[in-house]
Design an enzyme around this catalytic site. Structure first.
Site, PDB file in Angstrom:
ATOM      1  N   ASP A  70       0.856  -1.175   0.000  1.00 50.28           N
ATOM      2  CA  ASP A  70       0.000   0.000   0.000  1.00 50.28           C
ATOM      3  C   ASP A  70       0.898   1.234   0.000  1.00 50.28           C
ATOM      4  O   ASP A  70       2.106   1.145   0.249  1.00 50.28           O
ATOM      5  CB  ASP A  70      -0.899  -0.036   1.232  1.00 50.28           C
ATOM      6  CG  ASP A  70      -1.820   1.160   1.313  1.00 50.28           C
ATOM      7  OD1 ASP A  70      -2.322   1.583   0.257  1.00 50.28           O
ATOM      8  OD2 ASP A  70      -2.023   1.680   2.420  1.00 50.28           O
ATOM      9  N   THR A 122      -0.312   4.960   1.072  1.00 50.80           N
ATOM     10  CA  THR A 122      -0.591   5.919   2.125  1.00 50.80           C
ATOM     11  C   THR A 122      -0.464   5.257   3.489  1.00 50.80           C
ATOM     12  O   THR A 122      -1.108   4.256   3.774  1.00 50.80           O
ATOM     13  CB  THR A 122      -2.000   6.501   1.962  1.00 50.80           C
ATOM     14  OG1 THR A 122      -2.126   7.037   0.652  1.00 50.80           O
ATOM     15  CG2 THR A 122      -2.253   7.584   2.983  1.00 50.80           C
ATOM     16  N   PHE A 132     -13.451  17.518  -6.709  1.00 45.57           N
ATOM     17  CA  PHE A 132     -12.336  16.898  -7.440  1.00 45.57           C
ATOM     18  C   PHE A 132     -12.591  15.401  -7.575  1.00 45.57           C
ATOM     19  O   PHE A 132     -13.039  14.751  -6.637  1.00 45.57           O
ATOM     20  CB  PHE A 132     -11.036  17.140  -6.681  1.00 45.57           C
ATOM     21  CG  PHE A 132      -9.796  16.704  -7.419  1.00 45.57           C
ATOM     22  CD1 PHE A 132      -9.055  17.618  -8.139  1.00 45.57           C
ATOM     23  CD2 PHE A 132      -9.378  15.385  -7.386  1.00 45.57           C
ATOM     24  CE1 PHE A 132      -7.918  17.222  -8.814  1.00 45.57           C
ATOM     25  CE2 PHE A 132      -8.250  14.977  -8.060  1.00 45.57           C
ATOM     26  CZ  PHE A 132      -7.518  15.908  -8.783  1.00 45.57           C
ATOM     27  N   LYS A 174     -10.063  15.919 -12.539  1.00 45.07           N
ATOM     28  CA  LYS A 174      -8.724  16.377 -12.200  1.00 45.07           C
ATOM     29  C   LYS A 174      -8.704  17.867 -11.852  1.00 45.07           C
ATOM     30  O   LYS A 174      -7.708  18.552 -12.072  1.00 45.07           O
ATOM     31  CB  LYS A 174      -7.734  16.090 -13.328  1.00 45.07           C
ATOM     32  CG  LYS A 174      -7.592  14.621 -13.669  1.00 45.07           C
ATOM     33  CD  LYS A 174      -6.523  14.403 -14.716  1.00 45.07           C
ATOM     34  CE  LYS A 174      -6.422  12.938 -15.064  1.00 45.07           C
ATOM     35  NZ  LYS A 174      -6.028  12.109 -13.942  1.00 45.07           N
ATOM     36  N   LYS A 223      -8.886  24.964  -9.143  1.00 49.82           N
ATOM     37  CA  LYS A 223      -7.527  24.433  -9.020  1.00 49.82           C
ATOM     38  C   LYS A 223      -7.531  23.003  -9.546  1.00 49.82           C
ATOM     39  O   LYS A 223      -8.521  22.281  -9.425  1.00 49.82           O
ATOM     40  CB  LYS A 223      -7.049  24.456  -7.572  1.00 49.82           C
ATOM     41  CG  LYS A 223      -7.831  23.556  -6.631  1.00 49.82           C
ATOM     42  CD  LYS A 223      -7.308  23.645  -5.215  1.00 49.82           C
ATOM     43  CE  LYS A 223      -8.104  22.720  -4.282  1.00 49.82           C
ATOM     44  NZ  LYS A 223      -7.657  22.834  -2.878  1.00 49.82           N
ATOM     45  N   ASP A 255      -6.548  -2.772   3.324  1.00 48.11           N
ATOM     46  CA  ASP A 255      -5.480  -3.682   2.915  1.00 48.11           C
ATOM     47  C   ASP A 255      -5.686  -5.103   3.427  1.00 48.11           C
ATOM     48  O   ASP A 255      -4.856  -5.975   3.166  1.00 48.11           O
ATOM     49  CB  ASP A 255      -4.121  -3.169   3.414  1.00 48.11           C
ATOM     50  CG  ASP A 255      -3.816  -1.764   2.942  1.00 48.11           C
ATOM     51  OD1 ASP A 255      -4.038  -1.506   1.748  1.00 48.11           O
ATOM     52  OD2 ASP A 255      -3.385  -0.934   3.751  1.00 48.11           O
TER      53      ASP A 255
END
Length: 1510
Positions: free
Chosen positions: A533, A535, A704, A709, A729, A1002
């Site tokens: 993984d 993060t 987003f 994107k 943004k 996970d």
């Protein structure tokens, strides 16, 4: 494009041929028990597979019942009970026994024990015979039971967690649930905790309840219009809630265990509580019905995310409101996709415009999933729609697997081979004995006098002899082996736990590496694939705002702390002067905020942002740059979904959905643009130019996602003008395409684009900022279209995207940001060393593609010369993208393995597939694309994986392509897809896979892998509870695999082989005696010696091998990861090594028997001339066999200590003492056949000369073989052992001649020749002097008139992050478009034909290709073209050079020679004569890497750190 079937692609066919080879007759025969899936028998109940309607205060329709009035099965929903344990009290015994009897040896021992219950075959008491088997089964079952008890405890804690459910008179949930599983674990009673009213006293409580209910009846709450509710309570505890009830006769929020929650229940979740099931939001403590949640258990993210309530349910605030509401919720069938959820709420009390009940859509944004935690929101009221197996988190996690190590699986064929040998021995004994008895009976032999009965006659005695042979030679399969393995593996788990180098001390708490599964320690030494993984596993999920480009000017953080920013709770008011001389002339703008608000640095942001030059430009109010700066930081402060919390008066702390947003908003606050929070739909922003915060009305948030994107907000400034702004943004290519076609914008875009290139080359994550002023009429028209799109039930996402895109046009560019995502300590080094060890590292993450690739570069997964292949959902089918990648990049290599028939379907003679795509790719990628020495890396999105797994042909293509790539990065993947990727590799390639993660997302991946590793960090304990090993940080994985894994695999392999060997010696002596006893299965020595063979005589030496042996020291294994290949290639354990040890045992048993038999038979060993008794000879044999077996184990020991010495000597000592005592026991005590044996045995010269003689003769071949292999043909480990022995002071970690990391002298740099000849640690290291030169050249160009300022000395450029120059990013080919892309820039990965990014690439192509060619010409001069590695996979820094360097370390000084000092360059430049062959990937083939080394001598010279011989 080729249209041939994928099944005929050469690579896929190659993979299938490998699978076919693995499923041969021998494998099918030996793996039938191993491959049996027990979960098919005891698997958990499956979840629902149909859509559902949930009713509240409405009767269930008749269609949900059968004719007898019983609820239909499909309308019974799974219970909310969570079960991760394997056993219950009832299933423990049968399931555990079935698991244990998958071991062939246990089946054999059970058969032998049953056989000896018959008097005809009994040797001793049948109870004593079966006792060892029962002991082995009991110990193993106890270990398994202990592990499962821990799972039961975790399940019990989860299932009995408290949630508050609406219950009471007049309210009933009529939805039906399935029955709960019987776990036979007592539930935790709900604690007796009195609510607020109960604590105030019975009388006061009664009065309060009466007044409260009277007020409710007097003024019944009316459903408020959409978004217009009264002030809501901010009580965040059940104890203080006036609706909290305990009595069954009271309507309110009652405490209920999680496992008792039902579909249709209305629950109230308080702050910091977890959600027990998937629920739809009705209302929250915020009047906008927004809730902030932490989703780390789902996607690993520790940052907050916002969710919004269903508009039609916002009136459901109190218990009374909820009890009166009549609704129906229609939901699609449960699915595992974490990013999709559709449904609708039908409010039966509210009518729509058409006169029908109003319908409100349900999306993922209006639902709360099980496992998430409520943060910064006092409470949430919701309706349960999915429970148990239907929830997304449980649907994405698999059942608890029964894992077995590879060594244990390989033992089954070996045990079967031994059983086959035993069957042959028994058959020979039966046949010979039958014919012998028939002949004797015909000759009238006296011992056949009564051999004519039904139970005893020559016709059936042969059959009895066959079974007796199984009993006599049963030790060929040692029963004590399995219990010995369990003991050794348990001890190895303790060694891992006690290792201080993989123990983290944080905040005074020790986090040790914990082996949760004790049976997989040897698998740690054979890992070939690592699935990780991102993060929380590789990264800290913490950001640093490094720099920004605003109006074409770059501002770089100077590391100072701005005033008004709190770091660690401290305010920094004074800022030291900047390096700029004139920075003090322009004072920074002052803020006269009467509130004196301070901003605390969020935990996701590691340091604040400050730049004196920026403050100077901002203070110049009349300049155009100041206006752009104002707009830039206003966008940062307003365009987000960040929550401004106030942990203490006067202090603001930001809570963001992602660390990126936290860093962006914090950087705006550092400059003076402080986001003050939201009040309803009013956003407040403090600026350096006003005394009071500016207020904006938030109209819309266009969020987003991976498709857009970008993120936009539409606000109305609450001033006299009331202008409407669109702030945006996003990724640079997305923003650039939507800019206004203005000349000034074109120039600014070009400047910003150049700055973005530099940011991306430094490994920073980039974003572009833009804005637009909207006309009121345009906005009104658009708002109407947007509302219609949001309420559409069909094609809602597409409609919203189209409407959003229509307003995000003609933007005005402001600038770009650059953020660094900090890695965990030691991650790049750990990944580099794991790759050096030959393991392939794959990253499976739920993050966006841009983020995943950016982390790939910073972690050294992607290197300078990497060719990046991107496969994602797009205009071209996924199957075509995969086929084109295989054909275009690997067609020539694959054609070598293709058969003639396959070649007809696979046109290898055709040019690469990319040449056939009419997009101009050939002119874009350059002539060297696909041949760069960094190899290929594949990046694939989750949507593409979904298509691949749905089709077997596409799945084969994916497997074929991924195995050709050095690295694979899978992004935007769900937890289930992680497990599917692991199964794709593990099941099809038959390789050892390890998965590592830290969150609940996970769990499925960890359970699917051969070895699962959980990180016990900040992400909860879900991953740890499901893992086999728990570590504190990713960097500990290196030592866990390279040291403990290598040692455990080596120890267990050696122990098992020696175990089989020593038993072959014991039964070998018995077998050779069969020649002289007419194969009657008679014991040559007393049975008691055979009984104690595996208990006292020979057990401890092999246990000592398993516990203490190590063939090389830990520091060498850590410094030279390439040594891991001995385990990865399964060098230490296999069928051939097993057969070799069997042959050793056969030879040594023959030496023992025939030499001693000849000694005792040819002449009498007694002084009186009588023939010796058989036990005089056999006792000498058994003592000699014990001595040989123990010393043979000693010869195989690499690391001697006192415990090993004790284990080796104890067996001979015990048998000598036992023989002396057992021989003098008088018959009056109990009968023994060896009484008086000591009188003749210990006085015999044959005894004292016999066993030492056979000891020498038996062990001499093994001794000579080890001496030859170590001195004449040593492998890498043996050579490095010699280096350590003769030069113990050498530091392998830093010594350049042994492949360690180079320690360059200060002030000196290495030239390219040094790099090519071993100056770098390995092939992935970038020459830092080349980076510095490139950086300086860029700076000099900027100073000579370029728009960029000098970056000399700034923190981001001076850091040691990977890749500073632009060449640090390899080429990219996006297979969804067929186009090659420029080096990554954080968020820009979509390149469209004739687009802006495409034009930028064309302008830089010639210069880029020229630089590549120049670099390659330096690597491989024209004079040595024949040495250029094939396919670009060079390994100039590999171990082929270390072989000669190690030789120089061990070489002897030449007498009379003056030139004995050799520099590192001299050694490295000598022509290698290693005989080493490499694969196409540059990995050394199996064999010695340090073979050509001069013989070591005791007086070998020590080479200093500069390569000079001392």
């Amino acid at each position: 494009m080729s249209s041939s079937s994928t099944s005929h692609q050469p690579l896929v066919a190659k993979v299938k041929r490998r699978q076919k080879k693995q499923t041969g007759w021998w494998t099918r025969t030996t793996s039938s028990l191993t491959s049996f899936n027990l979960s098919k028998i005891w698997g958990n109940r499956p979840g629902s597979t149909t859509a559902r309607s949930v009713y509240h205060n409405e009767p269930l329709p008749q269609g949900m019942f059968d004719r007898k009035g019983r609820i239909l099965k499909e309308h019974k929903y799974p219970t909310n009970q969570n079960i991760t344990s394997k056993y219950t009290i009832i299933t423990f015994l049968p399931r555990n026994l079935l698991e244990q009897f998958r071991r062939v040896a246990n089946v054999f021992f059970l058969g032998i024990a049953i056989l000896q219950f018959f008097p005809k075959f009994s040797t001793i008491s049948p109870g004593l015979v079966i006792l060892p088997l029962l002991v082995v089964l009991a110990i193993t079952a106890g270990k398994d039971g202990y592990e499962d008890v821990k799972r039961h405890q975790a399940d019990r804690h989860v299932n009995n967690s408290i949630v508050h459910v609406l219950q009471g008179p007049g309210h009933e949930n009529k939805n039906h649930m399935q029955g709960k599983e019987k776990t036979f674990v007592p539930r935790i009673p709900i604690p007796s905790r009195k609510s607020k009213k109960a604590r105030e006293g019975a009388k006061d409580t009664t009065d309060i309840l009466k007044n409260y209910r009277a007020n409710q009846e007097a003024e019944p709450p009316e459903p408020a219009p959409h978004g217009q509710t009264g002030t809501r309570s901010q009580i965040n505890r059940w104890l203080d809630d006036p609706d909290a009830m305990e009595g069954a006769d009271e309507l309110g929020w009652h405490r209920v265990a999680w496992e008792d929650v039902k579909v249709g229940d209305i629950v109230k979740i308080y702050e910091n509580e977890q959600f027990p099931a998937d629920l739809v939001i009705c209302s929250t403590s915020e009047e906008e019905d927004v809730a902030y949640i932490e989703t780390k258990n789902l996607d690993g993210e520790t940052n907050l995310k916002s969710r919004n309530g269903v508009p039609g349910l916002s009136h459901m605030v109190s218990a009374a409101d909820c009890a009166k509401t009549r609704i129906r919720i229609d939901m699609d069938k449960p699915e595992v996709n974490m990013f999709r959820l559709n449904g609708a709420v039908v409010t039966l009390d509210e009518m729509g415009n058409d006169g029908e009940p109003a319908i409100h859509p349900i999306t993922l944004e209006s639902t709360l999933l099980r496992g998430c935690v409520l943060r910064n929101t006092a409470w949430v009221v919701g309706i349960i729609v999915f429970t148990g197996a239907d929830t997304k988190i449980i649907a994405n996690s698999g059942g608890t697997p029964s894992k077995r190590s590879r060594v244990e699986k390989q033992m089954n064929p070996q045990v079967l081979l031994n059983l086959a040998i035993l069957a042959v021995i028994g058959l020979v004994c039966a046949i010979v004995d039958h014919y012998a008895e028939v002949r004797w009976y015909q000759e009238g032999a006296y011992w056949e006098l009564y051999a004519d009965t039904k139970e005893d006659n020559p016709n059936i005695n042969g059959l009895f002899t066959f079974f007796n042979a199984f009993i006599t030679f049963q030790n060929i399969v040692p029963i004590s082996l399995y219990i010995s393995i369990e003991v050794v593996r348990t001890s190895q788990a303790l060694f891992i736990y006690w290792d201080p180098l993989i123990c983290q001390i944080k905040d005074g708490v020790k986090r040790r590496t914990n082996a949760r599964s004790w049976t997989l320690s040897d698998d740690l030494g054979q890992i070939q694939y690592i699935f990780s993984d991102k993060t929380g596993t590789l990264t800290q999920n913490a950001m640093i705002f490094r720099q920004c480009s605003i109006g074409g000017k770059v501002y770089v953080g100077d590391g100072e702390v701005p005033s008004g920013t709190l770091t660690n709770g401290k305010e920094h008011k004074e800022i030291p002067s900047n390096t700029s001389d004139d920075s003090s002339e322009a004072p920074a703008p002052t803020r006269n905020d009467p509130d004196e608000i301070k901003v605390a640095l969020p935990k996701e942001v590691l340091q604040p942002f400050h730049d004196a030059e920026l403050e100077k430009d901002l203070a110049d109010h009349d300049s155009e740059q100041s206006r752009i700066l104002h707009g830039f930081f206003a966008v940062l402060g307003l365009c987000h979904t960040v929550l401004a919390a106030e942990p203490e008066p006067g202090v603001i702390e930001y809570k963001a959905q992602s660390p990126d947003e936290a860093a962006l908003v914090q950087s705006a606050a550092d400059v003076g643009f402080v986001f003050r929070g939201r009040d309803h739909n009013i956003v407040r922003l403090s600026t350096p130019f006003s005394d009071h915060p500016d207020e904006y009305e938030l109209l819309h948030v266009l969020e987003f996602n991976s498709t857009r994107k970008r993120m936009s907000v539409i606000l109305r400034k609450m001033d006299d003008e009331g202008r409407i702004f669109l702030l945006c943004k996003g990724a640079d290519n997305v923003i650039f395409e939507r800019l206004t076609k203005d000349e000034s914008q074109r120039e600014l875009r070009q400047k910003t684009d150049k700055d973005l290139q530099q940011f991306a080359s430094e490994g920073l994550r980039t974003l572009c900022l833009a804005y637009k002023v909207l006309d009121q009429k345009v906005y009104d028209r658009w708002a109407k279209e947007y509302h219609e799109a949001t309420v559409a039930l069909q094609g809602r996402e597409e409609l919203i995207e189209n409407v959003s895109n229509s307003i995000e046009q003609d933007l005005i560019l402001l600038g770009a940001t650059a953020i660094e995502d900090k890695l965990q300590d030691g991650v790049p080094e750990a990944i580099s060393d794991l790759k050096r060890a030959g393991m392939k590292v794959w990253v499976l993450t739920g993050d966006k593609l841009e983020t995943a690739v950016a982390i790939g570069y910073t972690t050294h997964l992607l290197t300078t010369e990497t060719n990046l292949i991107i496969v994602r959902e797009g205009a071209r089918p996924i199957q075509d993208q995969l086929r084109d990648a295989l054909d275009g990049f690997f067609g020539d290599n694959l054609s070598r393995h293709a058969s003639r028939r396959e070649a007809e379907h696979y046109d290898t003679a055709a040019p690469p597939q990319l040449d056939r795509i009419n997009t101009g790719v050939r002119s874009l990628v350059g002539h060297d694309n696909g041949t760069r020495p960094g190899g290929f890396s594949l990046v694939i999105e989750g949507h593409a994986l979904a298509h691949a797994f749905d089709d077997q042909e596409t799945s084969d293509l994916l497997l074929a392509l991924s195995t050709q790539c050095n690295t694979v990065i899978c992004c935007r993947v769900s937890p289930l897809q992680k497990a599917q990727v692991v199964h794709l590799v593990k099941d099809n390639l038959g390789v050892m896979c390890l998965a590592i993660g830290d969150g609940a997302n996970d769990v499925s991946m960890i359970q699917a892998a051969d070895v699962g590793v959980g990180i016990s960090g900040e992400e909860g304990l879900q991953a740890v509870n499901s893992s086999d090993y728990a570590i504190a940080q990713f960097r500990f994985l290196k030592r866990l695999l390279l040291v403990h894994g290598h040692w455990s695999y080596f120890r267990n392999s050696s122990m098992i082989l020696n175990f089989f060997y020593k038993n072959i010696i014991g039964i070998g002596v018995l077998f050779w005696f069969m020649i002289y006893c007419e194969w009657s299965t008679t014991y040559v020595f007393a049975y008691v010696y055979l009984l104690f063979w595996n208990v006292f005589w020979t057990l401890l030496p092999v246990i000592a091998i398993g516990l203490f042996d190590k063939n090389i020291d830990a520091d060498i294994l850590m410094a030279i990861p390439e040594l891991y290949r001995f385990g990865r290639e399964q060098t230490y354990f296999g069928m051939w090594r097993f057969v070799y040890y069997l042959m050793e045992g056969v030879y040594q048993s023959a030496v023992i028997y025939f030499f001693l038999d000849y000694t005792y038979v040819t002449t009498s060993a007694r002084g009186d001339g009588w023939n010796p008794y058989i036990y005089e000879m056999s006792t000498t044999m058994v003592i000699g066999a014990v001595m040989i077996a123990n010393l043979f184990s000693g010869l195989n020991l690499y690391s001697w200590n006192w415990w090993a010495l004790f284990g080796i000597l104890l067996g001979p000592f015990l048998i000598w003492v036992f023989t002396a005592i057992y021989s003098i026991i008088p018959p009056s005590s109990f009968y023994t056949a060896v009484y008086g044996n000591d009188i003749y045995l210990f006085r015999s010269a044959a005894f004292w000369f016999g066993w030492p003689f056979v000891l020498i003769v038996a062990l001499l071949p093994r001794y000579l073989f080890k001496a030859y292999s170590q001195l004449v043909t040593p492998n890498d480990i043996e050579i490095l052992r010699l280096v350590r022995k003769f030069n113990p002071d050498i530091d392998f970690e830093s010594h350049p001649l042994l492949g360690g990391k180079l320690k360059a002298e200060q002030g000196k740099t290495l030239d390219m020749e040094d790099m090519l000849h071993g100056g770098a640690a390995h092939e992935n290291v970038i020459p830092m002097m080349d980076i510095e030169a490139n950086r300086n050249s860029v700076e000099s160009q900027r100073e000579n008139g370029g728009p960029r300022p000098s970056y000399q000395g700034r923190p981001s450029m001076a850091s040691s992050r990977f890749g500073v120059h632009s060449s640090a990013r390899g080429s990219q080919v996006d297979m969804s478009t067929g186009l090659s892309q420029a080096p990554s820039r954080g968020f820009d990965f979509t390149t469209e034909e004739r687009g802006v990014a495409m034009q930028r690439m064309q302008s830089r192509l010639s210069e880029h290709s020229a630089h590549r060619q120049k670099f390659r010409s330096r690597l491989f001069p024209a004079s040595s073209n024949h040495d250029i590695p094939e396919s670009g996979h060079s390994n100039p820094f590999g171990f082929s050079k270390i072989r000669e360097r190690a030789g120089s370390v061990l070489s002897r000084k030449r007498a009379g020679t003056a030139s004995t000092r050799l520099s590192a360059d001299d050694v490295a430049s000598s022509p290698p004569n290693t005989g080493l062959t490499t694969t196409s990937t540059g990995t050394p083939r199996k064999g010695s890497m340090l073979r050509n080394v001069e013989k070591a001598s005791v007086d070998g010279d020590l080479v200093d750190e500069h390569g000079r011989v001392g």
